[in-house]
Design a protein around this motif. Structure first.
Motif, mmCIF file in Angstrom:
data_model
loop_
_atom_site.group_PDB
_atom_site.id
_atom_site.type_symbol
_atom_site.label_atom_id
_atom_site.label_comp_id
_atom_site.label_asym_id
_atom_site.label_seq_id
_atom_site.Cartn_x
_atom_site.Cartn_y
_atom_site.Cartn_z
ATOM 1 N N GLY A 225 0.803 -1.219 0.000
ATOM 2 C CA GLY A 225 0.000 0.000 0.000
ATOM 3 C C GLY A 225 0.833 1.265 0.000
ATOM 4 N N GLU A 226 0.090 2.375 0.149
ATOM 5 C CA GLU A 226 0.723 3.698 0.053
ATOM 6 C C GLU A 226 1.382 4.090 1.370
ATOM 7 N N GLY A 227 2.098 5.222 1.308
ATOM 8 C CA GLY A 227 2.647 5.799 2.536
ATOM 9 C C GLY A 227 4.151 5.692 2.603
ATOM 10 N N PRO A 228 4.758 6.574 3.427
ATOM 11 C CA PRO A 228 6.213 6.555 3.565
ATOM 12 C C PRO A 228 6.679 5.251 4.198
ATOM 13 N N THR A 229 7.846 4.808 3.787
ATOM 14 C CA THR A 229 8.341 3.525 4.283
ATOM 15 C C THR A 229 9.845 3.431 4.102
ATOM 16 N N GLU A 230 10.468 2.560 4.906
ATOM 17 C CA GLU A 230 11.877 2.238 4.689
ATOM 18 C C GLU A 230 12.026 0.932 3.915
ATOM 19 N N ALA A 231 10.900 0.358 3.473
ATOM 20 C CA ALA A 231 10.973 -0.894 2.712
ATOM 21 C C ALA A 231 11.636 -0.659 1.355
ATOM 22 N N GLY A 232 12.245 -1.712 0.846
ATOM 23 C CA GLY A 232 12.922 -1.615 -0.449
ATOM 24 C C GLY A 232 11.980 -1.762 -1.628
ATOM 25 N N TYR A 233 10.828 -2.406 -1.387
ATOM 26 C CA TYR A 233 9.896 -2.684 -2.484
ATOM 27 C C TYR A 233 8.477 -2.353 -2.049
ATOM 28 N N ARG A 234 7.606 -2.247 -3.058
ATOM 29 C CA ARG A 234 6.206 -1.924 -2.742
ATOM 30 C C ARG A 234 5.280 -2.748 -3.634
ATOM 31 N N LEU A 235 4.165 -3.186 -3.048
ATOM 32 C CA LEU A 235 3.040 -3.734 -3.805
ATOM 33 C C LEU A 235 1.822 -2.865 -3.490
ATOM 34 N N ALA A 236 0.927 -2.706 -4.452
ATOM 35 C CA ALA A 236 -0.134 -1.700 -4.331
ATOM 36 C C ALA A 236 -1.090 -1.951 -3.173
ATOM 37 N N ASP A 237 -1.468 -3.201 -2.948
ATOM 38 C CA ASP A 237 -2.496 -3.506 -1.946
ATOM 39 C C ASP A 237 -2.511 -5.016 -1.678
ATOM 40 N N PRO A 238 -3.324 -5.464 -0.695
ATOM 41 C CA PRO A 238 -3.365 -6.902 -0.411
ATOM 42 C C PRO A 238 -3.719 -7.743 -1.646
ATOM 43 N N SER A 239 -4.577 -7.222 -2.534
ATOM 44 C CA SER A 239 -4.931 -8.016 -3.729
ATOM 45 C C SER A 239 -3.717 -8.287 -4.593
ATOM 46 N N ALA A 240 -2.844 -7.281 -4.708
ATOM 47 C CA ALA A 240 -1.619 -7.473 -5.513
ATOM 48 C C ALA A 240 -0.729 -8.527 -4.852
ATOM 49 N N LEU A 241 -0.669 -8.517 -3.525
ATOM 50 C CA LEU A 241 0.104 -9.549 -2.813
ATOM 51 C C LEU A 241 -0.521 -10.927 -3.052
ATOM 52 N N HIS A 242 -1.843 -11.009 -2.939
ATOM 53 C CA HIS A 242 -2.505 -12.307 -3.136
ATOM 54 C C HIS A 242 -2.215 -12.861 -4.526
ATOM 55 N N ALA A 243 -2.255 -11.981 -5.539
ATOM 56 C CA ALA A 243 -1.987 -12.420 -6.915
ATOM 57 C C ALA A 243 -0.555 -12.953 -7.017
ATOM 58 N N TRP A 244 0.391 -12.245 -6.395
ATOM 59 C CA TRP A 244 1.800 -12.683 -6.414
ATOM 60 C C TRP A 244 1.935 -14.035 -5.698
ATOM 61 N N MET A 245 1.272 -14.172 -4.550
ATOM 62 C CA MET A 245 1.362 -15.431 -3.787
ATOM 63 C C MET A 245 0.826 -16.596 -4.616
ATOM 64 N N LYS A 246 -0.270 -16.344 -5.308
ATOM 65 C CA LYS A 246 -0.880 -17.438 -6.075
ATOM 66 C C LYS A 246 0.024 -17.854 -7.238
ATOM 67 N N ARG A 247 0.686 -16.864 -7.854
ATOM 68 C CA ARG A 247 1.631 -17.207 -8.934
ATOM 69 C C ARG A 247 2.786 -18.021 -8.367
ATOM 70 N N LEU A 248 3.321 -17.599 -7.245
ATOM 71 C CA LEU A 248 4.447 -18.311 -6.633
ATOM 72 C C LEU A 248 4.026 -19.728 -6.233
ATOM 73 N N ALA A 249 2.807 -19.834 -5.708
ATOM 74 C CA ALA A 249 2.309 -21.134 -5.246
ATOM 75 C C ALA A 249 2.172 -22.127 -6.389
ATOM 76 N N GLN A 250 1.930 -21.603 -7.604
ATOM 77 C CA GLN A 250 1.766 -22.491 -8.750
ATOM 78 C C GLN A 250 3.086 -23.059 -9.241
ATOM 79 N N GLY A 251 4.192 -22.451 -8.804
ATOM 80 C CA GLY A 251 5.501 -22.984 -9.168
ATOM 81 C C GLY A 251 6.125 -22.237 -10.317
ATOM 82 N N PRO A 252 7.401 -22.603 -10.645
ATOM 83 C CA PRO A 252 8.156 -21.881 -11.668
ATOM 84 C C PRO A 252 7.497 -21.959 -13.039
ATOM 85 N N GLY A 253 7.652 -20.893 -13.791
ATOM 86 C CA GLY A 253 7.193 -20.894 -15.189
ATOM 87 C C GLY A 253 5.727 -20.567 -15.353
ATOM 88 N N ARG A 254 4.975 -20.348 -14.238
ATOM 89 C CA ARG A 254 3.533 -20.053 -14.377
ATOM 90 C C ARG A 254 3.312 -18.552 -14.523
#
Ligand SMILES: O=P(O)(O)OC[C@H]1O[C@H](O[C@H]2O[C@H](CO)[C@@H](O)[C@H](O)[C@H]2O)[C@H](O)[C@@H](O)[C@@H]1O
Length: 254
Positions: A225-254
């Protein structure tokens, strides 16, 4: 290391679960923010992704939250994952052993009574009393923010050993000196986490403690999400994280 630049898009890096330790904050990260703290829900697709990623990572996956372990178990049921709960004051290891910081709860009870009295006068505010902290929520009465802050400042002066956390429409009085960084260090000192590269996903102020400790293990920090941070990376919102998790869960090449 303090990041002064806008965090990079997390989609630009590749992580190998076989060498990664995964740490997920709960509210605002795995779960969307909702008005009622008890009304949080987690989709089966997210549960399935947590299981698949945890298996691919040899069990090196934990939820790190301001909530207590029991609350995380309730929301993630039937899963029982390793958890760092209550802002680091409690921890359940991969083996299922639970470690808790002990302290005299007399002051907490007295402070909780004061906050509950306040909440009765301001409908829409609510109090969440945990073993090591008291949270005053005002998401359902944002107009009461000023009064909530004034009460919090006055109680912080009265109870100097208490840390005041200003989260997302919540003011939390934390009696334990532990932080999310401490509980991550505990996990990283143990199998199967040790020797891996951690990645931490979080959205709120208390997650900044975890972001700051990531360089100790060459780790990756991801602000949701938005806002100041010391994190190195950003994802827009929980939905973007969920989409990333599901891709990772499917394994390489998906
Ligand atoms: O460390 P976290 O897992 O992010 O927990 C932080 C606090 O989250 C909860 O409150 C927040 O989420 C609620 C549900 O979406 C929302 O209604 C509230 O406004 C937010 O502040 C939780 O209730 C607290 O106990 C946690 O400390």
């Amino acid at each position: 290391m303090k990041h002064t630049e806008e965090p990079a898009d997390f989609a630009s890096i590749a992580l190998d679960p076989a060498t990664t330790a995964f740490f997920f904050d709960f509210d605002g990260t795995l779960a969307e923010i909702v008005d009622d703290p008890d009304a949080v829900t987690i989709g089966d697709d997210v549960r399935d992704a947590l299981v698949a990623i945890g298996e691919a990572a040899g069990g090196s996956l934990a939820v790190i939250s301001g909530r207590e372990i029991a609350a995380i178990d309730r929301f993630l049921s039937p899963l029982t994952l390793p958890v760092g709960g209550a802002h680091g004051a409690e921890r359940r290891s991969v083996e299922g052993d639970v470690h808790r910081t002990e302290f005299d709860s007399g002051d907490l009870d007295r402070l909780a009574a004061r906050v509950e009295g306040f909440a009765r006068e301001y409908p829409g505010t609510s109090v969440e009393t945990k073993r090591t902290s008291v949270a005053l929520h005002y998401r359902r009465n944002p107009a009461a923010e000023e009064e909530c802050v004034a009460l919090a400042r006055s109680l912080a002066e009265e109870y100097p050993s208490v840390s005041l956390l200003a989260g997302k429409m919540v003011l939390e009085f934390k009696f334990s000196g532990r932080t999310k960084a401490d509980v991550i260090a505990d996990f990283m000192a143990e199998e199967p986490f040790s020797g891996r590269r951690p990645v931490y996903f979080g959205d709120d102020v208390t997650d900044e403690d975890a972001f700051r400790v990531m360089p100790r293990w060459d780790g990756v920090s991801v602000k949701i999400g938005e806002g100041p941070t010391e994190a190195g990376y950003r994802l827009a919102d929980p939905s973007a994280l969920h989409a990333w998790m599901k891709r990772l869960a499917q394994g390489p090449g998906r």
